[in-house]
Enzyme design. Structure first.
Site, PDB file in Angstrom:
ATOM      1  CE  LYS A   1      -1.651   1.940   3.943  1.00 52.95           C
ATOM      2  NZ  LYS A   1      -1.500   3.406   4.091  1.00 52.95           N
ATOM      3  CG  ASN A   2       2.306   2.867   3.493  1.00 55.08           C
ATOM      4  OD1 ASN A   2       1.145   3.187   3.210  1.00 55.08           O
ATOM      5  ND2 ASN A   2       2.725   2.747   4.741  1.00 55.08           N
TER       6      ASN A   2
ATOM      7  NE  ARG B   1      -1.271  13.302   7.636  1.00 56.31           N
ATOM      8  CZ  ARG B   1      -1.609  14.481   8.122  1.00 56.31           C
ATOM      9  NH1 ARG B   1      -2.821  14.677   8.597  1.00 56.31           N
ATOM     10  NH2 ARG B   1      -0.743  15.466   8.134  1.00 56.31           N
TER      11      ARG B   1
ATOM     12  CB  CYS C   1      -3.603  12.571  11.466  1.00 55.91           C
ATOM     13  SG  CYS C   1      -3.034  10.893  11.264  1.00 55.91           S
TER      14      CYS C   1
ATOM     15  NE  ARG D   1       0.862  11.204   9.602  1.00 52.78           N
ATOM     16  CZ  ARG D   1       0.389  10.176   8.894  1.00 52.78           C
ATOM     17  NH1 ARG D   1      -0.784   9.678   9.166  1.00 52.78           N
ATOM     18  NH2 ARG D   1       1.094   9.669   7.921  1.00 52.78           N
ATOM     19  N   PRO D   2       2.535  17.533  10.883  1.00 50.34           N
ATOM     20  CG  PRO D   2       4.324  18.709  11.820  1.00 50.34           C
ATOM     21  CD  PRO D   2       3.496  17.471  11.988  1.00 50.34           C
ATOM     22  CB  VAL D   3       2.653  19.653   5.429  1.00 45.65           C
ATOM     23  CG1 VAL D   3       1.632  18.535   5.500  1.00 45.65           C
ATOM     24  CG2 VAL D   3       1.980  21.014   5.526  1.00 45.65           C
ATOM     25  CG  ASP D   4       7.405  21.276   9.541  1.00 43.29           C
ATOM     26  OD1 ASP D   4       6.831  20.166   9.400  1.00 43.29           O
ATOM     27  OD2 ASP D   4       8.335  21.443  10.342  1.00 43.29           O
ATOM     28  CG  LEU D   5      10.223  18.493   7.816  1.00 43.52           C
ATOM     29  CD1 LEU D   5      10.762  17.105   8.151  1.00 43.52           C
ATOM     30  CD2 LEU D   5      11.277  19.543   8.127  1.00 43.52           C
TER      31      LEU D   5
ATOM     32  CG  ASP E   1       3.189   1.934   9.291  1.00 40.67           C
ATOM     33  OD1 ASP E   1       2.812   2.873  10.008  1.00 40.67           O
ATOM     34  OD2 ASP E   1       3.509   2.062   8.095  1.00 40.67           O
TER      35      ASP E   1
ATOM     36  CB  ILE F   1       7.581   7.412  14.080  1.00 38.66           C
ATOM     37  CG1 ILE F   1       8.741   6.421  14.051  1.00 38.66           C
ATOM     38  CG2 ILE F   1       7.374   8.109  12.721  1.00 38.66           C
ATOM     39  CD1 ILE F   1      10.058   6.939  13.555  1.00 38.66           C
TER      40      ILE F   1
ATOM     41  NE  ARG G   1      -6.968   4.631   5.047  1.00 38.29           N
ATOM     42  CZ  ARG G   1      -6.073   5.218   5.809  1.00 38.29           C
ATOM     43  NH1 ARG G   1      -6.327   5.417   7.089  1.00 38.29           N
ATOM     44  NH2 ARG G   1      -4.926   5.631   5.327  1.00 38.29           N
TER      45      ARG G   1
HETATM   46  N1  EPU Z   1       6.825  15.227   9.956  1.00 40.50           N
HETATM   47  C1  EPU Z   1       6.956  16.557  10.280  1.00 40.50           C
HETATM   48  N2  EPU Z   1       6.890  17.494   9.277  1.00 40.50           N
HETATM   49  C2  EPU Z   1       6.712  17.125   7.975  1.00 40.50           C
HETATM   50  C3  EPU Z   1       6.594  15.766   7.657  1.00 40.50           C
HETATM   51  C4  EPU Z   1       6.663  14.837   8.671  1.00 40.50           C
HETATM   52  O1  EPU Z   1       7.106  16.915  11.444  1.00 40.50           O
HETATM   53  O2  EPU Z   1       6.654  18.019   7.121  1.00 40.50           O
HETATM   54  C5  EPU Z   1       6.917  14.226  11.037  1.00 40.50           C
HETATM   55  C6  EPU Z   1       5.641  13.398  11.223  1.00 40.50           C
HETATM   56  O3  EPU Z   1       4.664  14.112  11.951  1.00 40.50           O
HETATM   57  C7  EPU Z   1       6.186  12.189  11.964  1.00 40.50           C
HETATM   58  C8  EPU Z   1       7.577  12.024  11.349  1.00 40.50           C
HETATM   59  O4  EPU Z   1       7.861  13.246  10.673  1.00 40.50           O
HETATM   60  O5  EPU Z   1       6.300  12.489  13.322  1.00 40.50           O
HETATM   61  C9  EPU Z   1       7.741  10.913  10.353  1.00 40.50           C
HETATM   62  O6  EPU Z   1       6.616  10.847   9.524  1.00 40.50           O
HETATM   63  P1  EPU Z   1       6.739  10.545   7.959  1.00 40.50           P
HETATM   64  O7  EPU Z   1       6.732  11.817   7.221  1.00 40.50           O
HETATM   65  O8  EPU Z   1       7.871   9.604   7.711  1.00 40.50           O
HETATM   66  O9  EPU Z   1       5.353   9.791   7.720  1.00 40.50           O
HETATM   67  P2  EPU Z   1       4.471   9.837   6.420  1.00 40.50           P
HETATM   68  O10 EPU Z   1       5.333   9.898   5.218  1.00 40.50           O
HETATM   69  O11 EPU Z   1       3.387  10.811   6.570  1.00 40.50           O
HETATM   70  C10 EPU Z   1       4.494   7.255   5.945  1.00 40.50           C
HETATM   71  C11 EPU Z   1       3.479   6.163   5.903  1.00 40.50           C
HETATM   72  C12 EPU Z   1       2.981   5.891   7.309  1.00 40.50           C
HETATM   73  C13 EPU Z   1       4.170   5.471   8.168  1.00 40.50           C
HETATM   74  C14 EPU Z   1       5.228   6.576   8.144  1.00 40.50           C
HETATM   75  C15 EPU Z   1       6.492   6.226   8.900  1.00 40.50           C
HETATM   76  C16 EPU Z   1       2.398   6.239   3.749  1.00 40.50           C
HETATM   77  C17 EPU Z   1       1.187   6.534   2.953  1.00 40.50           C
HETATM   78  N3  EPU Z   1       2.368   6.529   5.050  1.00 40.50           N
HETATM   79  O12 EPU Z   1       3.812   8.392   6.468  1.00 40.50           O
HETATM   80  O13 EPU Z   1       2.076   4.792   7.207  1.00 40.50           O
HETATM   81  O14 EPU Z   1       3.745   5.237   9.479  1.00 40.50           O
HETATM   82  O15 EPU Z   1       5.590   6.875   6.782  1.00 40.50           O
HETATM   83  O16 EPU Z   1       7.044   5.072   8.383  1.00 40.50           O
HETATM   84  O17 EPU Z   1       3.375   5.762   3.223  1.00 40.50           O
HETATM   85  C18 EPU Z   1       0.165   3.544   7.715  1.00 40.50           C
HETATM   86  O18 EPU Z   1       0.386   2.920   6.660  1.00 40.50           O
HETATM   87  O19 EPU Z   1      -0.675   3.187   8.573  1.00 40.50           O
HETATM   88  C19 EPU Z   1       0.925   4.769   7.960  1.00 40.50           C
HETATM   89  C20 EPU Z   1       0.556   5.691   8.835  1.00 40.50           C
END
Ligand code: EPU
Length: 427
Positions: free
Chosen positions: A22-23, A96, A120, A125-129, A314, A336, A406
């Protein structure tokens, strides 16, 4: 709304064929937006999330078409013209990962209006990065009215981007965006998750120049355009991990087809410590991993979630499911996401003894769980309740199981074929 009913206590025996990841498939579908040619993805899972993303691509003027049944099945993405660069709130808030269209839209159309994803269940889960990374590549970004409005007049340009911590999604998005940027982009502290490698390999098949996949430094040299490709998606290591835990939790002995032990990262050593045995069978084309549950109760084992190859967040909830009946006290630390313990209260309803202290759960193993009605709160919490229900004596009824659709394809069918007494009922 459907419920899943489980009569627990049956050890799993048989074979579980693991579906496509899925991911990986979600960002791969989004990668299709980078090219005006057809991207064919094979071995894709049929999940609610892929359908949600197909709806999103449709609003952008792209087509996602499923084809075939069985092993040759898949889907194609054709984004010959992008008729819109606006990703609406109604779709981004459903899932997301649809926010990730921002990368390809900016790279190819030089503009994007993408809704912020909103709340969420597992963390803020911010999007700042994402925004900082795209700004470093020359995008002009404004956040207004709940939308990120981004433009890159003349196109994105390569940049050096050092991520303060590993983010899977940010790595996907910046890597995709950089394939069409002018010059070279170097992402340091990049994610090395197998799903990132999958996306990178598919982009390479589309003609992208990418080095360092699977390491912490990924270098991308932009091109004017990308081609189509025909790419087979890797199997889902998170689905495989959940089934390995289900087999272990029921004291079963079953095989997982299509999965290599190595992609499970820190899960396998942790499960070995808990008393579970693994044997590698099959061949390089079709690896098979045999999981042999412990004799008696599993040993209490401590884990801390970390980026790959560390223990996957996960799999944190499903692992806690196994630990509920361990012999001793185990500690599970989540680093995480800050709120990924929603399953704890539901496991407690089945008789688990778990206390929470900040980012750590202490699980005092109990000899057995007892079936009860429980409620799924998110995708990975749902499968945890399935695992706990399979272990428990008596009947467990899980409500809000739409979360499961999902991420787990044909879950009841796969588990029933291994002897589980599990079925779905409309309530
Ligand atoms: N984060 C920030 N700012 C950003 C982006 C991320 O602070 O701009 C933080 C997040 O809040 C979190 C950390 O960075 O604390 C790591 O999150 P990451 O960005 O790696 O997560 P993601 O890309 O949103 C994907 C998977 C998640 C999985 C995580 C970690 C998908 C669709 N989602 O999420 O999967 O837990 O990586 O491996 O690939 C799931 O499948 O149930 C799921 C939540």
């Amino acid at each position: 709304m459907d419920q899943i009913i489980i009569e627990g206590g049956v050890p799993l025996h048989g074979d579980l064929v693991i579906s496509g990841s899925k991911n990986a498939v979600l960002p791969l579908i989004i990668a299709g937006l980078l090219s005006d040619r057809k991207l064919t993805l094979r071995g894709t899972p049929r999940l609610a999330d892929t359908q949600t993303l197909a709806d999103m691509l449709y609003t952008l003027g792209a087509e996602v078409e499923e084809f075939g049944r069985g092993p040759g099945e898949g889907l194609s993405v054709t984004a010959a013209d992008l008729s819109s660069t606006r990703a609406p709130y109604a779709l981004v808030s459903k899932m997301r990962a649809s926010f990730w269209v921002i990368g390809p839209l900016l790279a190819r159309a030089h503009e994007a209006q993408v809704s912020l994803p909103g709340g969420c269940a597992i963390g803020t889960r911010p999007v700042d990065l994402y925004l900082k990374g795209l700004a470093a590549m020359g995008a002009d970004i404004k956040v207004e009215g709940g939308y990120v409005n981004a433009t890159a007049k003349g196109g994105l340009r390569g940049a050096r981007i050092e991520l303060p911590f590993v983010s899977v999604g940010v790595t996907h998005v910046l890597m995709m965006a950089a394939t069409l940027a002018k010059g070279q982009t170097i992402i340091t502290n990049a994610a090395s998750e197998p799903e990132v490698v999958d996306v990178g390999r598919c982009l390479q098949a589309m003609g992208a120049r990418i080095d360092g996949l699977g390491t912490r430094v990924v270098t991308i040299t932009g091109r004017d355009r990308l081609d189509g490709a025909d790419y087979t998606v890797s199997r889902d290591r998170i689905e495989a991990g959940a089934y390995a835990l289900a087999v272990a939790a029921t004291g079963g002995d079953a095989t997982l087809t299509g999965i290599d032990e190595n992609v499970l990262g820190a899960l396998v050593p942790a499960m070995r410590l808990a008393g579970v045995d693994f044997c590698t069978e099959g061949n390089a084309n079709e690896p098979v991993l045999r999981v042999i549950g412990p004799r008696g109760r599993p040993h209490a084992t401590c884990v801390t979630t970390e980026p790959y190859p560390g223990f996957a967040t996960d799999l944190q909830a499903p692992f806690m499911g196994l630990m509920c009946c361990a012999d001793g006290v185990s500690r599970v630390r989540e680093t995480i996401f800050e709120n990924r313990f929603m399953h704890v209260q539901e496991l407690t309803r089945l008789g688990a003894n778990i206390s929470l202290l900040g980012d750590t759960a202490l699980i005092t193993g109990v000899p057995e769980l007892l079936g009860a009605p429980v409620m799924a709160t998110d995708l990975r919490a749902s499968v945890t309740l399935v695992i706990a229900g399979l272990m428990a004596r008596g009947t467990t009824r899980i409500s809000r199981v739409y979360h499961l659709a999902r991420g787990y394809e044909r879950l009841e069918e796969k588990l029933s074929a291994c002897g589980a007494r599990i079925w779905r009922e409309a309530s």
